[in-house]
Scaffold this active site. Structure first.
Site, PDB file in Angstrom:
ATOM      1  N   GLN A   8       0.904  -1.205  -0.071  1.00  0.00           N
ATOM      2  CA  GLN A   8       0.038  -0.042   0.066  1.00  0.00           C
ATOM      3  C   GLN A   8       0.750   1.262  -0.056  1.00  0.00           C
ATOM      4  OE1 GLN A   8      -2.907  -0.237   3.225  1.00  0.00           O
ATOM      5  NE2 GLN A   8      -3.753  -2.083   2.207  1.00  0.00           N
ATOM      6  N   ASP A  46      -2.175 -11.472   4.415  1.00  0.00           N
ATOM      7  CA  ASP A  46      -3.409 -11.552   4.823  1.00  0.00           C
ATOM      8  C   ASP A  46      -3.977 -12.803   5.107  1.00  0.00           C
ATOM      9  OD1 ASP A  46      -3.796  -8.667   4.524  1.00  0.00           O
ATOM     10  OD2 ASP A  46      -4.598  -8.974   2.346  1.00  0.00           O
TER      11      ASP A  46
HETATM   12  C1  S3P Z   1      -2.867  -4.698  -0.019  1.00  0.00           C
HETATM   13  C2  S3P Z   1      -1.808  -4.604   0.720  1.00  0.00           C
HETATM   14  C3  S3P Z   1      -1.440  -5.354   1.988  1.00  0.00           C
HETATM   15  C4  S3P Z   1      -2.831  -6.165   2.124  1.00  0.00           C
HETATM   16  C5  S3P Z   1      -4.076  -5.609   1.729  1.00  0.00           C
HETATM   17  C6  S3P Z   1      -4.049  -5.307   0.364  1.00  0.00           C
HETATM   18  C7  S3P Z   1      -2.972  -3.902  -1.387  1.00  0.00           C
HETATM   19  O1  S3P Z   1      -1.450  -4.331   2.774  1.00  0.00           O
HETATM   20  O2  S3P Z   1      -2.698  -6.377   3.821  1.00  0.00           O
HETATM   21  O3  S3P Z   1      -5.124  -6.281   2.362  1.00  0.00           O
HETATM   22  O4  S3P Z   1      -3.951  -4.093  -2.269  1.00  0.00           O
HETATM   23  O5  S3P Z   1      -1.851  -3.281  -1.620  1.00  0.00           O
HETATM   24  P1  S3P Z   1      -0.187  -3.454   3.346  1.00  0.00           P
HETATM   25  O6  S3P Z   1       0.589  -2.878   2.243  1.00  0.00           O
HETATM   26  O7  S3P Z   1      -0.396  -2.771   4.541  1.00  0.00           O
HETATM   27  O8  S3P Z   1       0.880  -4.744   3.924  1.00  0.00           O
END
Ligand code: S3P
Length: 435
Positions: A169, A319
């Site tokens: 993210q 996840d």
């Molecule tokens: C996601 C990244 C992950 C994941 C989330 C979706 C994404 O989060 O846990 O459900 O779509 O980029 P983080 O980047 O905080 O690890």
């Protein structure tokens, strides 16, 4: 809140198809909204999180509509988003929030972000830091959380940012800000995370390179980018398939095929770890869908053994730990997990939530700072019987549903509503597979 009790169930059999990948669905809408022209999306996940992204993009000028089994997005072009007239309600969705903050950081507009009680506790400082360096300004709530106001900067300043946490993210937020920033914005990723943003932005025509330098991934995007519309076929979500993969592995006599599951190597860690534990998983008809590796997974019941999970695999199954903990609770021997601090800042504190939920269901669990150690039952169903708290977390709810069907007395979750954020037809599919 609607409580729901998951009773012991028979084998999972037949063929099912899980909904589209959540990460890819968010990105398909966002990139479609920034392209010039019409994109069509097949297999979009119609969960609440993705619908929150769609509503926010509509509020900023994109046209997004369902047409039969496709979604049609008429984009406004990079830099063309308009100032929303109301706060953007992100519901439960961290991905919507952090990626849209990135997108807006390089637009000269002001926006307010709000979310539910779970999202309002999650850290936004991790995106505020790099986006502020690019020129955007933020007024978050105490602790760097929602609700927050942000003011984008146009033109923003390109940066080179080394990720301090393994987070797709955060990586994506910086790259999306880079789309409308003149020059080269780069992200250095010491530990690889899901790479859908990179794959898909290239598909939309962005000039984006990925290089391996000194054992790290360096991603560079050239801005301002021109995005061309794209037709996207969203593969099934491996994170959703994981609940059924574990359920079929632990319920005796199961033999289940899950069709069209995305197996991007930055996402498929759960299946590899289950196989290390002894799971019987076959990857049938391996192919490519929408630029992503996909297969039908055939999963048959098999006795699982406890293992030490390599912390290095965590980003590719970040996840899926809640449901892995359920598999561990039914395995023979001890499963040890470490290096999972990130689980404490997901939709809930997933280490604490799963430790207490599994104990309620009768499992033996030790909670450590950065992981859980679980003493498995050796395949004997858990006692079950209690009510567990889901803390507005869809993955806790579905994981404990899986625990419930492999228990003596069933497991009751305090609320089934969070499931709709990522897997609206979960209850129907579970009933279908276990009938
Ligand atoms: C996601 C990244 C992950 C994941 C989330 C979706 C994404 O989060 O846990 O459900 O779509 O980029 P983080 O980047 O905080 O690890």
């Amino acid at each position: 809140m609607t409580a729901h009790r998951f009773m012991p169930a028979g084998p999972l059999t037949g063929r099912i198809r899980v909904p589209g990948d959540k990460s890819i669905s968010h990105r398909a809408l966002m990139f479609g909204a920034l392209a010039v022209g019409r994109s069509r999306i097949k297999g979009l996940l119609e969960g609440e999180d993705v619908l929150a992204t769609a509503a926010a993009l509509r509020a900023m000028g994109a046209t997004i509509a369902r047409d039969g089994d496709e979604w049609i997005v008429d984009g406004v072009g990079v830099g063309g988003l308009l100032q929303p007239s109301q706060a953007l309600d992100m519901g439960n969705s961290g991905t919507s929030t952090r990626l849209l903050m990135g997108l807006l950081a390089s637009h000269g507009i002001t926006a307010a972000f709000t979310g539910d009680a779970s999202l309002s506790q999650r850290p936004m400082g991790r995106v505020i830091d790099p986006l502020s360096t690019m020129g955007a300004s933020f007024t978050p709530s105490p602790g760097g959380t929602l609700p927050l106001m942000m003011e984008g900067m146009q033109p923003a300043v390109p940066i080179s940012y080394r990720l301090p946490v393994a987070s797709a993210q955060v990586k994506s937020a910086v790259l999306l800000a880079g789309l409308n920033t003149p020059g080269i914005t780069s992200v250095i990723e010491p530990v690889p995370t899901r790479d859908h943003t990179e794959r898909m932005l290239r598909g939309f025509g962005a000039e984006l390179t990925v290089e391996e330098e000194n054992g790290e991934r360096v991603i560079r995007i050239h801005g301002p980018a021109d995005l061309k519309p794209c037709d996207i076929d969203v593969p099934g979500d491996p994170s959703s398939a994981a609940f059924f993969a574990v359920a079929a592995s632990i319920v005796p006599e199961s033999d289940l095929v899950i069709e069209n599951v995305g197996l991007n190597p930055t996402r498929d860690g759960i299946f590899r770890v289950l196989e290390q534990m002894g799971a019987a998983i076959e990857r049938l008809d391996q192919r490519e869908v929408g630029g992503e590796p996909v297969a039908d997974l055939r999963i048959r019941h098999a006795p699982l053994n406890g293992i030490e999970v390599d912390p290095g695999i965590a980003p590719s199954m970040i996840d899926e730990f809640p449901v892995l903990f359920v598999a561990a609770a039914l395995a023979k021997g001890t499963t040890v997990t470490r290096g999972l601090e990130e689980l404490r800042v997901k939709e809930s504190d997933r280490l604490a939530a799963m430790a207490s939920a599994l104990r309620v269901a009768g499992a033996r669990v030790e909670e450590n700072e950065d992981g859980l150690t679980i003493e498995g039952s050796g395949g004997t169903p858990l006692a079950g019987g209690g009510i567990v708290a889901t803390h507005l977390d869809h993955r806790i709810a579905m994981s404990m549903a899986v625990a419930g069907i492999a228990s003596e007395a069933g497991v009751e979750i305090d609320s089934a509503e969070p499931i709709a954020t990522s897997f609206p037809n979960f209850l129907d599919l579970l009933a279908e597979a276990a009938s």
